[in-house]
Write a protein that holds these residues in place. Structure first.
Motif, PDB file in Angstrom:
ATOM      1  N   SER A  33       0.819  -1.211   0.000  1.00  0.00           N
ATOM      2  CA  SER A  33       0.000   0.000   0.000  1.00  0.00           C
ATOM      3  C   SER A  33       0.855   1.265   0.000  1.00  0.00           C
ATOM      4  CB  SER A  33      -0.971   0.001   1.177  1.00  0.00           C
ATOM      5  OG  SER A  33      -0.269  -0.118   2.383  1.00  0.00           O
ATOM      6  N   ALA A  34       2.108   1.143   0.447  1.00  0.00           N
ATOM      7  CA  ALA A  34       2.962   2.332   0.475  1.00  0.00           C
ATOM      8  C   ALA A  34       4.054   2.261  -0.579  1.00  0.00           C
ATOM      9  CB  ALA A  34       3.580   2.486   1.861  1.00  0.00           C
ATOM     10  N   VAL A  94      13.695  -8.717   8.740  1.00  0.00           N
ATOM     11  CA  VAL A  94      12.495  -8.824   7.901  1.00  0.00           C
ATOM     12  C   VAL A  94      12.335  -7.625   6.975  1.00  0.00           C
ATOM     13  CG1 VAL A  94      11.112 -10.418   9.282  1.00  0.00           C
ATOM     14  CG2 VAL A  94      11.010  -7.974   9.788  1.00  0.00           C
ATOM     15  N   PHE A  95      13.168  -6.593   7.156  1.00  0.00           N
ATOM     16  CA  PHE A  95      13.109  -5.442   6.261  1.00  0.00           C
ATOM     17  C   PHE A  95      14.420  -5.323   5.490  1.00  0.00           C
ATOM     18  CE2 PHE A  95       9.992  -4.467   9.565  1.00  0.00           C
ATOM     19  CZ  PHE A  95       8.882  -4.228   8.774  1.00  0.00           C
ATOM     20  N   LEU A 118      10.478  -2.350   0.466  1.00  0.00           N
ATOM     21  CA  LEU A 118       9.455  -2.954   1.333  1.00  0.00           C
ATOM     22  C   LEU A 118       9.233  -4.437   1.016  1.00  0.00           C
ATOM     23  CD1 LEU A 118       6.578  -0.330   1.661  1.00  0.00           C
ATOM     24  CD2 LEU A 118       8.263  -1.020   3.371  1.00  0.00           C
ATOM     25  N   ILE A 169       3.971 -12.592   1.065  1.00  0.00           N
ATOM     26  CA  ILE A 169       2.911 -11.767   1.664  1.00  0.00           C
ATOM     27  C   ILE A 169       1.567 -12.191   1.106  1.00  0.00           C
ATOM     28  CG2 ILE A 169       3.080  -9.860  -0.005  1.00  0.00           C
ATOM     29  CD1 ILE A 169       2.649  -7.967   2.481  1.00  0.00           C
ATOM     30  N   GLU A 190      20.442  -2.421  10.135  1.00  0.00           N
ATOM     31  CA  GLU A 190      19.183  -3.147   9.920  1.00  0.00           C
ATOM     32  C   GLU A 190      18.010  -2.461  10.612  1.00  0.00           C
ATOM     33  OE1 GLU A 190      22.036  -4.535  10.512  1.00  0.00           O
ATOM     34  OE2 GLU A 190      22.303  -6.222   9.133  1.00  0.00           O
ATOM     35  N   GLU A 191      18.293  -1.873  11.783  1.00  0.00           N
ATOM     36  CA  GLU A 191      17.219  -1.220  12.535  1.00  0.00           C
ATOM     37  C   GLU A 191      16.870   0.144  11.957  1.00  0.00           C
ATOM     38  OE1 GLU A 191      15.077  -2.665  14.916  1.00  0.00           O
ATOM     39  OE2 GLU A 191      16.051  -3.940  13.459  1.00  0.00           O
ATOM     40  N   ILE A 211      16.967   0.703   8.807  1.00  0.00           N
ATOM     41  CA  ILE A 211      16.145   0.330   7.656  1.00  0.00           C
ATOM     42  C   ILE A 211      14.755  -0.138   8.107  1.00  0.00           C
ATOM     43  CG2 ILE A 211      15.916  -1.386   5.791  1.00  0.00           C
ATOM     44  CD1 ILE A 211      18.989  -1.250   5.517  1.00  0.00           C
ATOM     45  N   SER A 212      14.698  -0.904   9.187  1.00  0.00           N
ATOM     46  CA  SER A 212      13.411  -1.443   9.641  1.00  0.00           C
ATOM     47  C   SER A 212      12.461  -0.322  10.071  1.00  0.00           C
ATOM     48  CB  SER A 212      13.611  -2.407  10.813  1.00  0.00           C
ATOM     49  OG  SER A 212      14.331  -3.539  10.381  1.00  0.00           O
ATOM     50  N   SER A 226      11.335   1.537   7.058  1.00  0.00           N
ATOM     51  CA  SER A 226      10.363   0.771   6.257  1.00  0.00           C
ATOM     52  C   SER A 226       8.991   0.784   6.916  1.00  0.00           C
ATOM     53  CB  SER A 226      10.810  -0.685   6.104  1.00  0.00           C
ATOM     54  OG  SER A 226      12.047  -0.763   5.454  1.00  0.00           O
ATOM     55  N   MET A 227       8.983   0.629   8.245  1.00  0.00           N
ATOM     56  CA  MET A 227       7.698   0.645   8.947  1.00  0.00           C
ATOM     57  C   MET A 227       7.064   2.035   8.866  1.00  0.00           C
ATOM     58  SD  MET A 227       8.208  -1.960  12.148  1.00  0.00           S
ATOM     59  CE  MET A 227       9.648  -1.176  12.834  1.00  0.00           C
ATOM     60  N   GLN A 282       7.319   4.029   6.363  1.00  0.00           N
ATOM     61  CA  GLN A 282       6.756   4.083   5.011  1.00  0.00           C
ATOM     62  C   GLN A 282       5.397   3.372   4.980  1.00  0.00           C
ATOM     63  OE1 GLN A 282       9.619   2.628   2.156  1.00  0.00           O
ATOM     64  NE2 GLN A 282       8.118   2.613   0.513  1.00  0.00           N
ATOM     65  N   ASP A 283       5.332   2.182   5.582  1.00  0.00           N
ATOM     66  CA  ASP A 283       4.057   1.443   5.648  1.00  0.00           C
ATOM     67  C   ASP A 283       2.985   2.248   6.377  1.00  0.00           C
ATOM     68  OD1 ASP A 283       4.540  -0.920   4.287  1.00  0.00           O
ATOM     69  OD2 ASP A 283       5.239  -2.006   6.063  1.00  0.00           O
ATOM     70  N   GLY A 341       1.695   5.028   4.445  1.00  0.00           N
ATOM     71  CA  GLY A 341       0.863   4.446   3.382  1.00  0.00           C
ATOM     72  C   GLY A 341      -0.513   4.058   3.911  1.00  0.00           C
ATOM     73  N   GLU A 358       1.008  -6.878   5.560  1.00  0.00           N
ATOM     74  CA  GLU A 358       2.059  -5.882   5.820  1.00  0.00           C
ATOM     75  C   GLU A 358       2.278  -5.702   7.319  1.00  0.00           C
ATOM     76  OE1 GLU A 358       1.113  -2.265   3.650  1.00  0.00           O
ATOM     77  OE2 GLU A 358       0.661  -3.406   1.842  1.00  0.00           O
ATOM     78  N   LYS A 363       1.676  -7.778   9.590  1.00  0.00           N
ATOM     79  CA  LYS A 363       2.245  -8.987  10.164  1.00  0.00           C
ATOM     80  C   LYS A 363       3.773  -8.880  10.267  1.00  0.00           C
ATOM     81  CE  LYS A 363       1.263 -13.604  10.692  1.00  0.00           C
ATOM     82  NZ  LYS A 363       0.842 -14.885  10.340  1.00  0.00           N
ATOM     83  N   TYR A 364       4.386  -8.245   9.283  1.00  0.00           N
ATOM     84  CA  TYR A 364       5.842  -8.081   9.327  1.00  0.00           C
ATOM     85  C   TYR A 364       6.277  -7.132  10.443  1.00  0.00           C
ATOM     86  CZ  TYR A 364       6.861 -11.020   5.375  1.00  0.00           C
ATOM     87  OH  TYR A 364       7.014 -12.117   4.580  1.00  0.00           O
ATOM     88  N   HIS A 365       5.413  -6.174  10.785  1.00  0.00           N
ATOM     89  CA  HIS A 365       5.745  -5.271  11.898  1.00  0.00           C
ATOM     90  C   HIS A 365       5.757  -6.075  13.202  1.00  0.00           C
ATOM     91  CE1 HIS A 365       4.364  -1.428   9.574  1.00  0.00           C
ATOM     92  NE2 HIS A 365       4.879  -2.336   8.776  1.00  0.00           N
ATOM     93  N   PHE A 380       6.320  -9.408  13.450  1.00  0.00           N
ATOM     94  CA  PHE A 380       7.513 -10.275  13.438  1.00  0.00           C
ATOM     95  C   PHE A 380       8.705  -9.496  13.966  1.00  0.00           C
ATOM     96  CE2 PHE A 380       5.668 -12.880   9.757  1.00  0.00           C
ATOM     97  CZ  PHE A 380       5.563 -14.040  10.501  1.00  0.00           C
ATOM     98  N   HIS A 381       8.834  -8.253  13.497  1.00  0.00           N
ATOM     99  CA  HIS A 381       9.958  -7.419  13.884  1.00  0.00           C
ATOM    100  C   HIS A 381       9.920  -7.099  15.383  1.00  0.00           C
ATOM    101  CE1 HIS A 381      12.072  -3.521  14.406  1.00  0.00           C
ATOM    102  NE2 HIS A 381      12.969  -4.122  13.653  1.00  0.00           N
TER     103      HIS A 381
END
Lengths: 166, 250
Positions: free
Chosen positions: A56-57, A141-142, A146, A166, B33-34, B36-37, B40-41, B43-44, B47, B129, B131-133, B135-136
């Motif tokens: 979505s983003a 996971v990232f 995305l 996904i 990694e963090e 980026i994580s 990324s979150m 951005q989600d 969105g 989407e 769900k990945y948050h 997991f993290h």
């Protein structure tokens, strides 16, 4: 005897869409990604393309939408409208076999199909795209976009990315 | 439709503000990694906020998503106090992310069967989407809770500090009864019960303890437009460029 059939307008359009790539993963076309949900050619040759966005983003959606429109209009069939179906769900299950092979050639690992929900195992496991080993671990996971997670291969000692399920 | 507008606005505002807070880790994450994580979150989340503001615009005749997001006064925002707090140290940001995202996931799961169809479809779309948050968040709670004495005690104090704020997520809105009666949403009270049941075993497995929160309503107010002192500066920062010329084309 070879019978050559003239391709229909819809076939011409689908063929042309093979050259519209995802700007973030240039080996994948919008067809490979399973983003095209419908192609309609009206009687007056007005073309409507329906597409589903991936994430979505996803920042690439506007670029992809414009590339599809200009590609179709360059075919001289007629004017084109691209409809983004924001309420439809996209899944990595939509990825074509050709798309999967292209990703692996691009050294991005792919995941098994998702049945109902993504499981923890599906997120963690990954085959190294460099040496083919399953002896790998999830790094994060990232990843760089995305749609990717990052993993590490214990055998060839390489960090690699996976197109995450996904 | 005032009741649905209120529900969508508070959810979207939570996503917009936590999204901006997450983005403040860009370039500052303790490891790459963090960095980026959290980016990324962010951005989600933004969105998801856009998706909800778009539903408000197309289905409920609210103004254009960009205008709605950035041209309201502080008192017109409906976000909860938890998301407004500055990012603080990494332990606080991980705990907030864990507490907020579990509530978010359960909220969207229940909304998959909402009687308001555009919201039900949206909830189904973004489920994977979120769900990945989770997991993290879960993996860091477990890693830091079980690592060493320092990390464990820092996680415990961050949890003790943040938990009372987390209850601000569940501050009921003005139209709670109507939303429940019309089966738009199961209601904040029911969601809070599900949330506590979900997070408790994960926290305990990480060797941490949930302390009793004596006054769960202590940080209420956000859903009615009363905010912490941290929201106004954040809105000012988010809109700093656009305020130079509000009619400019980008």
């Amino acid at each position: 005897m070879i019978i050559e059939k003239t391709p229909t307008k819809k076939e011409v359009i689908l063929q042309a869409l093979e050259s519209v790539k995802d700007p973030e993963i240039p080996v994948l076309s919008v067809i490979d990604l399973g983003m095209i949900t419908d192609v309609i050619v009206n009687n007056d040759d007005y073309v409507i393309i329906k597409m589903v966005p991936t994430y979505s983003a996803c920042p690439a959606i506007a670029v992809i939408k414009n590339s599809i429109k200009s590609k179709i209009e360059s075919l001289n069939i007629g004017p084109a409208t691209v409809v983004v179906e924001n309420d439809k769900k996209w899944s990595t299950n939509f990825l074509s076999e050709k798309g999967k092979r292209a990703l692996e050639g691009f050294k991005i690992s792919t995941a098994q199909p998702v049945s109902n929900e993504v499981t923890h195992e599906q997120v963690v496991e990954a085959k190294c795209p460099h040496c083919g080993s399953d002896n790998t671990t999830l790094n994060s996971v990232f990843g760089s976009t995305l749609c990717r997670s990052t993993h590490y291969c214990f055998d060839c000692k390489q960090l690699f990315e996976k197109f995450k399920p996904i | 439709m005032q009741h649905i507008k209120e529900l969508l606005t508070k959810m979207a505002d939570d996503d917009l503000i936590i999204g901006h807070r997450n983005s403040e880790w860009t370039g500052l994450g303790p490891i790459l990694e963090e960095d980026i994580s959290f980016s990324s979150m962010a951005q989600d989340k933004i969105g998801h906020a856009l998706g909800l503001y778009t539903i408000l615009n197309t289905e409920l005749k609210e103004t254009d998503p960009d205008k709605f997001a950035f041209h309201r006064k502080e008192t017109e925002f409906k976000c909860c106090h938890l998301v407004e707090l500055p990012i603080g140290e990494y332990d606080f940001s991980v705990i907030r992310h864990f507490l907020f995202d579990h509530a978010e996931k359960l909220r969207y799961e229940s909304l998959q069967s909402s009687s308001f169809e555009p919201l039900a479809k949206f909830a189904k779309k973004i489920h994977g989407e979120i769900k990945y948050h989770i997991f993290h968040a879960d993996s860091w709670i477990s890693r830091l809770g079980n690592a060493n004495e320092e990390s464990k005690s820092r996680m415990q104090s961050a949890l003790n500090y943040t938990l009372p704020y987390a209850f601000s997520i569940f501050e009921p809105g003005e139209f709670e009864d109507r939303l429940i009666a019309e089966k738009v949403f199961i209601g904040e009270k029911a969601l809070q019960v599900q949330w506590l049941e979900k997070i408790t075993p994960i926290i305990e497995a990480a060797g941490l303890k949930i302390t009793t929160v004596k006054n769960p309503t202590e940080h209420y107010g956000g859903r009615k437009g009363y905010h912490t002192e941290f929201l106004k500066p954040l809105i000012d920062e988010m809109t700093e460029v656009v305020r130079f010329d509000e009619t400019a084309n980008w």
